[in-house]
Scaffold this motif. Sequence first.
Motif, short mmCIF file in Angstrom:
data_model
loop_
_atom_site.label_atom_id
_atom_site.label_comp_id
_atom_site.label_asym_id
_atom_site.label_seq_id
_atom_site.Cartn_x
_atom_site.Cartn_y
_atom_site.Cartn_z
N ARG A 79 0.84 -1.20 0.00
CA ARG A 79 0.00 0.00 0.00
C ARG A 79 0.87 1.25 0.00
O ARG A 79 1.74 1.42 0.84
N LEU A 107 0.92 -5.26 2.70
CA LEU A 107 -0.41 -5.72 3.08
C LEU A 107 -0.41 -7.15 3.62
O LEU A 107 -1.32 -7.54 4.34
N ILE A 150 -3.32 -8.18 -3.80
CA ILE A 150 -4.58 -7.60 -4.25
C ILE A 150 -4.78 -7.83 -5.75
O ILE A 150 -5.89 -8.07 -6.22
N LEU A 157 -9.05 -5.64 0.93
CA LEU A 157 -8.53 -4.42 1.54
C LEU A 157 -9.48 -3.95 2.63
O LEU A 157 -10.70 -3.93 2.45
#
Length: 260
Positions: A39, A47, A51, A80
């Motif tokens: 991130r 993270l 993602i 998220l």
Amino acid sequence: MKHTANSIRRAIYSLGVCAGLTLAQPAAAASLDLNFNYRLTPAVGDLGITIATAHFKDIVSGNGYSGIDLVLTNVASNALPGQGATSYISGLLLAFDYDDADLPSILVEQFTDDTAQSDRWEPQEDVATVDGFTFTSELGFPRSETSSTLGARLGVGEKAHIQFWNDGGSLPTALSVASLVEAIRGSAANPSVPDIFAAVKVRSAPNLSGSGNFEVIESVPTVVIGGVLPVTAPVPVPAALPLFLSALAGFGLLQRRRTA
């Protein structure tokens, strides 16, 4: 004398091996896999989950112009914090290693709908500077390869197929995976942040209609997730490897004739 001849043959063999490896490296058709798991905003940090993923590879058109083929996959944007089931990827940020004047010479194609997002390619601006990294271009709302309920956005589990071309061969240097890797602009404010040249924008908009309203989409809060550059980029079988193997076969044949 025989010992000297054997030494010469071994030396030639070693030189052939080295030469083959040397030729193989620059002839390699590069590919690169990125995991988007870091991130950049609103808070920097790993993270611990992926993602999205991206697979880049070099391609060449029929007229010899260079290009980059990309498959971008939304793996789990809904993982998220605060995004939820309505999350999607709304944009792809890239740092190309060209001057602003050169960037319009990059032709963007998306499949299976080439015209879907061509107007969302923004190549002549530094669209984002995040934690010191500057991205030189943005492709908004990547078109899904599959039927999507989210309209002009990339939903969880969907893929976008995109190609970037050196339009008319007008770029000063080849458009390649290597040129992307070299395009990292700036350095992180935090030295512990890894090198990043690509990022995705993740948004979530409850009750947003599937038809896609760009004005509404643009106003939704954005999370920017960077793709961390691997320490060693994977490379497929080099184009010069057959030449190298042929050289080895030749040396083996000479050795066989000598012992016969």
